[in-house]
Scaffold this active site. Structure first.
Site, mmCIF file in Angstrom:
data_model
loop_
_atom_site.group_PDB
_atom_site.id
_atom_site.type_symbol
_atom_site.label_atom_id
_atom_site.label_comp_id
_atom_site.label_asym_id
_atom_site.label_seq_id
_atom_site.Cartn_x
_atom_site.Cartn_y
_atom_site.Cartn_z
ATOM 1 N N CYS A 106 0.927 -1.171 0.092
ATOM 2 C CA CYS A 106 0.001 -0.119 -0.053
ATOM 3 C C CYS A 106 0.433 1.693 0.015
ATOM 4 O O CYS A 106 0.371 2.413 -0.592
ATOM 5 C CB CYS A 106 -0.696 -0.418 1.176
ATOM 6 N N CYS A 110 1.357 -4.946 5.657
ATOM 7 C CA CYS A 110 0.953 -5.550 4.043
ATOM 8 C C CYS A 110 1.826 -6.158 4.008
ATOM 9 O O CYS A 110 1.964 -7.464 3.179
ATOM 10 C CB CYS A 110 0.990 -4.199 3.038
ATOM 11 N N VAL A 154 12.529 17.533 26.290
ATOM 12 C CA VAL A 154 13.896 17.253 25.445
ATOM 13 C C VAL A 154 13.135 15.910 24.436
ATOM 14 O O VAL A 154 13.488 16.766 23.459
ATOM 15 C CB VAL A 154 14.574 16.804 26.633
ATOM 16 N N ALA A 160 15.247 11.617 26.142
ATOM 17 C CA ALA A 160 16.097 11.670 26.455
ATOM 18 C C ALA A 160 16.352 11.127 28.607
ATOM 19 O O ALA A 160 15.449 9.836 29.301
ATOM 20 C CB ALA A 160 16.164 12.727 27.890
ATOM 21 N N GLN A 178 -13.282 1.335 0.351
ATOM 22 C CA GLN A 178 -13.382 -0.295 -0.548
ATOM 23 C C GLN A 178 -13.992 -0.054 -1.308
ATOM 24 O O GLN A 178 -14.159 -1.452 -2.223
ATOM 25 C CB GLN A 178 -12.742 -1.521 0.162
ATOM 26 N N GLU A 233 -14.119 -2.133 4.084
ATOM 27 C CA GLU A 233 -15.761 -2.084 3.312
ATOM 28 C C GLU A 233 -16.505 -0.846 3.155
ATOM 29 O O GLU A 233 -17.424 -0.649 2.436
ATOM 30 C CB GLU A 233 -15.329 -3.426 3.270
ATOM 31 N N ARG A 256 -19.529 -17.808 5.937
ATOM 32 C CA ARG A 256 -18.155 -17.901 6.203
ATOM 33 C C ARG A 256 -17.801 -19.392 6.892
ATOM 34 O O ARG A 256 -17.318 -19.227 6.623
ATOM 35 C CB ARG A 256 -17.416 -17.034 5.563
ATOM 36 N N GLU A 291 -6.641 -13.207 0.435
ATOM 37 C CA GLU A 291 -7.218 -14.318 2.285
ATOM 38 C C GLU A 291 -6.518 -15.453 1.966
ATOM 39 O O GLU A 291 -6.827 -15.562 3.153
ATOM 40 C CB GLU A 291 -8.680 -13.743 1.959
HETATM 41 C C1 LIG Z 1 6.855 5.490 20.927
HETATM 42 C C2 LIG Z 1 7.228 5.117 22.437
HETATM 43 C C3 LIG Z 1 7.257 4.068 23.097
HETATM 44 C C4 LIG Z 1 8.148 4.021 24.252
HETATM 45 N N1 LIG Z 1 8.746 3.304 24.905
HETATM 46 C C5 LIG Z 1 9.356 3.573 26.137
HETATM 47 C C6 LIG Z 1 9.945 1.962 26.561
HETATM 48 O O1 LIG Z 1 10.107 0.726 25.997
HETATM 49 N N2 LIG Z 1 10.309 2.098 27.709
HETATM 50 C C7 LIG Z 1 10.013 2.779 28.280
HETATM 51 O O2 LIG Z 1 10.677 3.163 29.849
HETATM 52 N N3 LIG Z 1 9.950 4.101 28.519
HETATM 53 C C8 LIG Z 1 9.920 3.673 27.055
HETATM 54 N N4 LIG Z 1 8.503 5.690 26.430
HETATM 55 C C9 LIG Z 1 8.015 5.975 27.692
HETATM 56 C C10 LIG Z 1 9.502 7.958 26.662
HETATM 57 O O3 LIG Z 1 10.156 7.644 25.650
HETATM 58 C C11 LIG Z 1 10.899 7.277 28.067
HETATM 59 O O4 LIG Z 1 10.117 7.975 28.847
HETATM 60 C C12 LIG Z 1 11.207 8.787 27.573
HETATM 61 O O5 LIG Z 1 13.044 8.575 28.368
HETATM 62 C C13 LIG Z 1 11.432 10.327 27.820
HETATM 63 O O6 LIG Z 1 11.933 10.788 27.567
HETATM 64 P P1 LIG Z 1 11.679 12.257 26.536
HETATM 65 O O7 LIG Z 1 13.060 13.272 27.232
HETATM 66 O O8 LIG Z 1 11.162 12.453 25.412
HETATM 67 O O9 LIG Z 1 11.049 12.835 27.244
HETATM 68 P P2 LIG Z 1 10.203 14.472 27.862
HETATM 69 O O10 LIG Z 1 8.474 13.916 27.591
HETATM 70 O O11 LIG Z 1 10.631 15.539 26.549
HETATM 71 O O12 LIG Z 1 9.649 14.712 29.202
HETATM 72 C C14 LIG Z 1 8.899 14.350 30.564
HETATM 73 C C15 LIG Z 1 8.926 14.015 31.839
HETATM 74 O O13 LIG Z 1 10.538 14.137 32.202
HETATM 75 C C16 LIG Z 1 10.504 15.942 32.685
HETATM 76 N N5 LIG Z 1 11.754 16.061 32.416
HETATM 77 C C17 LIG Z 1 12.757 15.795 31.426
HETATM 78 N N6 LIG Z 1 13.880 16.526 31.983
HETATM 79 C C18 LIG Z 1 14.174 16.507 33.509
HETATM 80 C C19 LIG Z 1 14.570 17.804 34.189
HETATM 81 N N7 LIG Z 1 16.268 17.474 33.248
HETATM 82 N N8 LIG Z 1 14.503 17.479 34.668
HETATM 83 C C20 LIG Z 1 13.151 17.528 35.697
HETATM 84 N N9 LIG Z 1 12.060 16.669 34.644
HETATM 85 C C21 LIG Z 1 12.630 16.483 33.463
HETATM 86 C C22 LIG Z 1 9.219 16.458 31.633
HETATM 87 O O14 LIG Z 1 9.606 18.012 32.206
HETATM 88 C C23 LIG Z 1 8.119 15.986 31.458
HETATM 89 O O15 LIG Z 1 7.969 16.486 32.218
HETATM 90 C C24 LIG Z 1 8.350 5.359 24.933
HETATM 91 C C25 LIG Z 1 7.600 6.263 24.244
HETATM 92 C C26 LIG Z 1 6.945 6.283 23.809
HETATM 93 C C27 LIG Z 1 5.936 7.843 23.207
HETATM 94 S S1 FES Z 2 2.741 -1.165 2.189
HETATM 95 FE FE1 FES Z 2 1.173 -1.240 3.222
HETATM 96 S S2 FES Z 2 2.208 -1.046 5.205
HETATM 97 FE FE2 FES Z 2 3.711 -1.218 4.463
#
Ligand SMILES: Cc1cc2nc3c(=O)[nH]c(=O)nc-3n(C[C@H](O)[C@H](O)[C@H](O)COP(=O)(O)OP(=O)(O)OC[C@H]3O[C@@H](n4cnc5c(N)ncnc54)[C@H](O)[C@@H]3O)c2cc1C
Ligand code: FES
Ligand code: FES
Length: 1363
Positions: A144, A181, A289, A377, A801, A836, A914, A1295
């Site tokens: 797709c 897909c 961050v 971070a 579809q 669909e 089905r 399918e």
């Molecule tokens: C798709 C996806 C998958 C993920 N998978 C995991 C996973 O497998 N395991 C897991 O543990 N987590 C996971 N997470 C959660 C997240 O990614 C983590 O917690 C990440 O480390 C957050 O970091 P950030 O910099 O993006 O935080 P931000 O969103 O930028 O900040 C998060 C929080 O921390 C505070 N903060 C940041 N830095 C400081 C600082 N220096 N002092 C005080 N406060 C601060 C912010 O104010 C906010 O409240 C996932 C998130 C997503 C979206």
């Molecule tokens: S080709 Fe359709 S999601 Fe990857």
């Protein structure tokens, strides 16, 4: 109560949680600052003076820059469709760093001084495609195409950093990308050609006897689907250069930056002092961050943070320092940085010092995807204070030191159980920030492990996660210090303090193990209603994971002390594999198909593996999907307002706040409907907008229309609906109890059941529940309606579809004849049955809005809305009673199916039928009686999904055949083979099986899979491993081809020949990635005798071909192919006189001659499948035109302690007749198989007892990822199996292969059987689908499971129920 499993995605109310903060308009940070955001996109400089802090890079690219190549798949960092590359110059390293990131989470304000590269920036069809784009297209890795730009950019970013990556690098680069897909195989295969260790079929191409060029020994079969010698080489010197201006700017001193938006102000302080001043002034301000947490909160939890502080450029927060005791990381260091530093440190340090570092690396391996790790971070992870953080338990068990700072000074905190006082809270004061974390080295006699258990291995949040640390008295096995820290067991990360206290001073031996397990089972308890559910599993994991730690330490300790002359008992050999970390080889795959006959004209592309016609455009981002259509000047955006209760009477709706929100134009309700509010598919039993009653959560009540999507969505959330709540029916069980069924009840009966049971040696009864499935097409539902201003005319662009059904239902709601409505479909980003019928839920409302406001209106649903509203595959409960002989021969079967249809009938009757038509799968049962009920419940209506009830029907069959084998003590394959149909046999619905190829597929599959050899090796493996078990299974499938509603088995086509000889083809089918248009062009090319390059298909439209059937039931190439063929035949006949007159002439000469002679060069074609018609009353007639057949053999390995499983091997032999296009057909086989793997082993929709869907995005709902494909994956299309019933002897393929994934499920069941035998448990046992890690673990009943007995049913309200 908080949700321990995944608090970040819980959506319960629509209340905006505002901080006590000043109005952003009044915020003045008291210093002069830059207010210009400067960055580059694809080499073009952008200076943005009005950067909106709430806007993501994705929205900016798509709406402001018109760069629509980057796609929106989920908005939560979980699918990778939005992947772009961000490059920055790092003045400290003096080099440019390139990172793949999720544009859906990256705030546009965070891009200051960076260069963004999107898929459009690296190549285009119009100029030159990049090797990364070329290869994914040519290896058939784009169906797709909606995921393709994201996958291209992940690969591109990897190659920019490592032009010669390893296969491991490639696998790892795709951890954050999903494709629904392809089944991933071609993508990995194609990109392996860039790998330094690609091997065969790596970079060698045609040279060196590449495996892709090998002809099968019997001749005529080939295994090459593309020609690698065509691939352009990668030339890193040709890449877009990093803007020199940015390198210059990066060396300059940081300046403070501020951007004020509508509701939020974004401040990037230049130094720590400024940051601390700001934090003192605005203690509630959020530090952002990576925005991977805050972004989710703002988007999905409706949180509003008026002040955002971006500290990423402050040196103290990005520092990395090796200290005497460990390594210190600034809190803003990203996880990728953490990983890189740890990787190089473990090489430099002494092995005993690196126990914690290794454990962190292991956690990071399974932490999100690369795109998230590149921006998230360490500090963000800690400060989020998530109870399922993967790093917090490690940091806590390791006793890491945290330095926190405020304007008032610094303090150092130990990361212990005081650090998280309560849910989502830390010990920091509001004005403090986290400055850094020090990760300690370990010393001699210290051992450390970390474990994470999740639903899916890759990119998933934890169910339970832990860090375990033990220190021994010098040169002994006496515990001096023990720290066990768990996530997922409480509202915060916790320590098992009591357990650890009791074990200090104890010897590390069996006694300690026993006591530790018993203590943990008492300390690590959970309320039976605990959010996240899986209570028994989570409790068991705390013990099972400790057991793994125990064994790991015992092994290491025995080895270390042996060197010092102290002999300790080592781990039992059959227990050793329990200590091994999860590891999977890079997949090796092969595909075999029949070559075209010798002498076939070169220009005749039928039977050749030609590339999907749009593949290159998809890979460059030039392919246009519904939401990529440029915005009209006066266009408005719509957001749906849906019910939050499953069953209730609407008392009142308060839209006052919504109507006064910025940008809002109108709020639509049922009162605005000029035509009929009744809608539906088989019957009109639904409303376009709820009128008085709501019957499910997600029932559409109204819609807000506003000037921007953000305004519409925000306002929609502030509409308040007041209900009189009524008791909902949610589960099949509840429906059975209340007899809540739609009519009719269907039944098929053959033979004499009573006699059959009398004849049987043995009779057994059983049950299996098969969970539902979310379509998870990467492109959510989307509609754009353009009122034409005259005579009620309207044009709709819809991702559907069913163009005709859309036209009909829009005409109905608007009260105009269908001839005023044109529905156009260019392509869909996947659909799988989900578009669909349910796509009209949205298109009718969007059309209504456009009609009312007389202006274009658009809506693309967000992923969470799409999942909530549009329903999915029907969950089924199968109850059976089976009579059989001791030989395993089945004599009699009584089976009852209950499907959870939801709040309307939709297509449920056909789906149930089905299931019944497939109740015996491939087995000949003389006495059989199947009955089916459609349960009426308060869930969103369930609908068509690839297989359309067939997989559920056959899954029940495989359950009873498996039970019969176990009861007879025979290998399941023997019993299956014994019961297989033969040529000419009669099905329960009295249709003869002709050209029956199952036995050929079966034999060939067993040979190709080396089944008997594998079976012997598995038995040996299972004897040698107590906690890992392997299993194998061979499963056949037979899938009936035709719509069971006879009238749908028709198709129309229109073919125009233009005077330059080019041909425009239109037909009733829609392109959703399945390659229909490509196959149709192949058919037209052969029929007209011209090259495929002269033929074009622009779109599907109701004003070219009317009254089309939905593109469904796998029959679209059969029906539309024949219609096209018929139209071409008409044209060929018209051209014949000119061809005869000028036999040496060209196609163009004949066309010109005909035109000048005033011949009509446009023809329509029509086709209806002959001899169809079945009557349930008489059990007579043919429901199907023919059957598609296939057999799969799969082998798996399970981890009995965690429930993880690895797909080790799958061989599929599929009868697709004479393939029209083997590349597309193999793509369909592999894609369907992997979707089936999701259905039967992974994907779980969780509903609360009140009928609220809890799994509304890729964060909680896991579809298979790259690492889920079998390590060895072979697909072979059966040779010499022409099918006289369809176009050019082909067969339907969309399918039928899906069900073959049941071979993985039953291989898992086989492995569990071996595990249960260790506990003395033999004979049939129930295993519901999917065979999730939880179900596998719990089914492997052992001493640890017994320590955590499940709570007694009926004594508590569970978090989620089986619907
Ligand atoms: C798709 C996806 C998958 C993920 N998978 C995991 C996973 O497998 N395991 C897991 O543990 N987590 C996971 N997470 C959660 C997240 O990614 C983590 O917690 C990440 O480390 C957050 O970091 P950030 O910099 O993006 O935080 P931000 O969103 O930028 O900040 C998060 C929080 O921390 C505070 N903060 C940041 N830095 C400081 C600082 N220096 N002092 C005080 N406060 C601060 C912010 O104010 C906010 O409240 C996932 C998130 C997503 C979206
Ligand atoms: S080709 Fe359709 S999601 Fe990857
Ligand atoms: S749209 Fe960004 S990851 Fe899915």
């Amino acid at each position: 109560m908080v949700n321990c499993l995944n608090p970040q995605y819980m959506i319960s109310t629509y209340t905006v949680i505002k901080q006590e903060m000043p109005d952003p308009a009044n915020i003045d940070i008291g210093v002069s600052m830059e207010g210009e955001l400067l960055f580059f996109v694809n080499g073009k400089k952008i200076v943005e003076r009005n950067a909106e802090p709430e806007m993501t890079l994705l929205t900016y690219l798509r709406t402001k820059l018109g760069l629509t190549g980057t796609k929106l798949g989920c908005a939560e960092g979980g699918c990778g469709a939005c992947t772009v590359m961000i490059s920055r110059f790092n003045p400290h390293l003096n080099r440019i760093l390139h990172h793949a990131v999720n544009a859906c989470l990256a705030p546009v304000c965070s891009l200051h001084h960076s260069a963004v590269t999107t898929v459009e920036g690296i190549g285009s069809v119009a100029t030159q495609v990049h090797p990364v784009q070329e290869r994914i297209a040519k290896v058939h890795g784009s169906q797709c195409g909606f995921c393709t730009p994201g996958i291209v950019m992940s690969m591109y970013a990897l190659l920019r950093n490592r032009p010669q990556p390893s296969k491991l690098d490639i696998e790892e680069a795709f951890q954050g990308n999903l494709c629904r897909c392809t089944g991933y195989r071609p993508i990995l295969e194609g990109y392996k050609t860039f790998a330094i260790d690609g091997g065969c079929c790596g970079r060698k191409g045609k040279e060196n006897d590449c495996c892709m060029n090998r002809e099968a020994k019997d001749g005529g079969s080939v295994s090459q689907l593309y020609d690698p010698s065509e691939f352009k080489p990668l030339d890193p010197t040709q890449e877009v250069i990093f803007p020199p201006e940015l390198s210059r700017l990066a060396k300059q001193e940081n300046k403070k930056l501020q951007f004020k938006g509508e509701r939020v102000v974004w401040i990037q302080p230049s130094c720590l002092t400024e940051l601390l001043d700001l934090k003192a002034k605005y203690p509630e301000a959020k530090l952002v961050v990576g925005n991977t947490e805050v972004g989710i909160e703002m988007k999905f939890k409706n949180m509003l943070y008026p002040v955002i502080l971006a500290p990423a450029v402050i040196p103290e927060l990005t520092v990395v320092q090796h200290t005497r005791n460990g390594i210190l990381f600034g809190a803003a260091c990203t996880l990728t940085q953490l990983e890189e530093v740890l990787r190089s440190s473990v090489d430099d340090l002494l092995p005993y010092q690196t126990e914690v570092l290794h454990a962190i690396l292991e956690q990071l391996r399974w932490f999100a995807g690369r795109q998230i790790r590149n921006v998230a971070a360490i500090g963000g992870n800690i400060m989020t204070a998530s109870p399922i953080s993967d790093l917090s338990p490690v940091f806590m068990a390791a006793g890491c030191k945290l330095t926190v700072v405020s304007k008032g000074g610094k303090r150092v905190l130990q990361m212990d159980d005081q650090f998280f006082p309560r849910y989502r809270k830390t010990a920091l004061k509001p004005e403090e920030i986290l400055l850094s974390i020090e990760i300690p080295y370990t010393r001699k006699g210290q051992y450390f492990s970390a474990f994470k258990q999740s639903l899916r291995r890759e990119d998933d949040i934890a169910i339970v996660t832990c860090g375990m640390n033990v220190i021994f008295e010098e040169e002994t096995n006496t515990v001096r210090h023990l720290q066990l820290s768990y996530g997922g067991m409480a509202p915060t990360t916790i320590l098992a303090k009591e357990t650890c206290k009791m074990l200090i001073g104890r010897k590390w031996n069996e006694n300690l193990l026993e006591e530790a397990c018993s203590l943990l089972s008492k300390e690590m308890t959970l309320d039976p209603s605990a959010p996240g559910g899986s209570v028994t599993y989570r409790r068991t994991l705390t013990i099972s994971l400790f057991f793994k730690f125990f064994l790991t330490v015992q092994r290491k300790l025995a080895g270390d002390l042996k060197g010092q002359g102290i002999i300790l008992e080592d781990v039992r050999p059959d227990y050793v594999s329990a200590t091994e970390l999860f590891h999977k080889e890079f997949p090796s795959c092969s595909q075999v198909y029949q070559a075209v006959p010798p002498g076939q004209n070169e220009e005749d592309v039928v039977g050749r593996p030609i590339m999907h016609l749009s593949a290159l455009k998809q890979a460059t981002g030039e392919a246009v999907y519904c939401d990529d259509i440029p915005h009209y000047k006066n266009e408005l955006f719509l957001a749906l307002v849906t019910s939050t209760t499953a069953h209730g009477q609407i008392l009142s709706i308060d839209s006052e706040e919504a109507m006064s929100s910025p940008g809002v134009v109108t709020f639509l309700t049922a009162k605005d409907i000029p035509g009929s509010n009744l809608t539906g598919h088989a019957v009109y039993d639904e409303t376009v907008l709820a009128d008085g009653m709501v019957t499910c959560v997600g029932h559409i009540v109204g819609a807000i229309v506003a000037d921007t999507q953000a305004h519409a969505q925000r306002a929609a959330k502030s509409v308040k609906i007041f209900y009189k709540e009524l008791k909902p029916i949610v589960t099949i069980q509840e429906a059975i109890e209340c007899k809540s069924f739609y009519q009719p009840v269907r039944s098929i009966k053959k033979g004499n059941l009573k006699e059959g049971f009398k004849e049987a040696d043995l009779i057994l009864e059983g049950e299996i529940h098969i969970g539902g499935q979310e379509h998870f097409y990467l492109e959510a539902n989307c509609s754009l309606a353009l009122p034409r201003g005259e005579d009620g005319e309207m044009e709709l662009f819809v991702s559907t579809q069913s163009a005709t059904k859309t036209q009909q239902l829009v005409a109905k709601v608007l009260g105009v004849p269908a001839n005023r409505i044109v529905c156009r479909v260019k392509r869909m980003g996947g659909s799988f049955g989900g578009k669909e019928s349910r796509s009209t839920l949205l298109s009718t409302v969007v059309a209504l809005a456009a009609h009312k406001l007389k202006t274009p209106v658009r809506c693309m649903l967000d992923r969470d809305e799409d999942m909530l509203i549009t329903g999915g595959r029907h969950p089924f409960l199968g109850r059976y009673k089976v009579g059989f002989m001791k030989t395993g021969k089945v004599i009699a079967l009584e089976v009852t199916y209950y499907c959870n249809a939801g709040n309307s009938t939709d297509l449920s009757l056909s789906i149930l039928e089905r299931a019944l038509f497939h109740m015996e799968n491939c087995y000949n049962i003389p006495h059989i009686h199947g009955t089916g009920y459609m349960c009426r419940t308060n869930l969103p209506s369930n609908t068509a999904f690839r297989g359309f009830g067939g997989p559920q029907g056959m899954m029940v069959a495989e359950s009873w055949i498996c039970d019969v084998a176990m009861a007879c003590g025979l290998p399941a394959e023997e019993v299956r083979k014994l019961n297989l149909y033969e040529e000419g046999d009669l099905t329960p619905f009295n249709q003869h099986l002709e050209q029956f190829t199952i036995s050929r597929c079966w034999e060939e599959c067993l040979v190709l899979a080396k089944y008997h050899c594998r079976r012997t090796q598995i038995e040996q493996f299972n004897r040698q491993h107590r906690w890992k078990k392997r299993g194998i299974s061979v499963i056949p499938t037979k899938f009936g081809i035709s719509f069971t509603a006879i009238f749908l088995n028709q198709a129309g086509a229109l073919v125009h020949i233009y005077t330059d000889g080019s041909v425009l083809v239109t037909h009733g089918g829609t392109e959703m990635g399945q390659g229909l248009h490509t196959k149709i062009v192949q058919v037209a090319s052969r029929a007209l005798g011209i090259p495929d390059s002269m033929i074009h298909i622009t779109e599907t439209s109701t004003n070219t071909v009317p009254n089309t059937s939905p593109t469904a039931a796998s029959v679209s190439s059969d029906l539309n192919g024949m219609a096209i063929y018929n139209a071409c035949q008409t044209l060929i006949q018209r051209l014949e006189p000119y061809r005869t007159k000028n036999p040496q002439g060209t196609w163009k000469d004949w066309v010109t001659a005909a035109y000048l002679d005033r011949v009509n060069l446009s023809a329509n074609g029509f086709y209806k499948t002959p001899d169809l018609g079945y009557n349930f009353e008489t059990n007579q007639g043919r429901p199907f035109n023919y059957f598609s057949y296939g057999v799969a053999c799969s082998e798996v390995e399970i981890d009995c302690l965690t429930g993880d499983h690895k797909n080790l091997h799958t061989t599929i032999v599929m009868d697709v007749g004479k393939s029209l296009n083997p590349a597309i057909d193999i793509g369909q086989v592999e894609g369907a198989f992997m979707q089936g793997v999701g259905l039967f082993t992974l994907e779980e929709l969780r509903y609360s007892p009140q009928g609220i869907l809890l799994t509304r995005g890729p964060g909680m709902y896991k579809i298979p990822a790259f690492s889920d494909i079998p390590t060895e994956f072979k697909v072979s299309l059966l040779r010499d199996a022409p099918n006289e019933k369809a176009i050019f002897s082909s067969k339907a393929v969309g399918e039928p292969p899906l069900f073959l994934a049941a071979s993985v499920f039953y291989a898992i069941k086989d492995a569990i059987t071996a595990a249960r035998a260790e506990s003395g448990l033999n004979g049939p046992f129930r295993l519901d689908s999917p065979a999730s890690a939880e179900r596998i673990r719990v089914a492997c009943e052992d001493k640890f499971i017994k320590m955590c007995p499940p709570p007694e049913a009926g004594t508590f309200r569970p978090w989620a129920v089986q619907v």
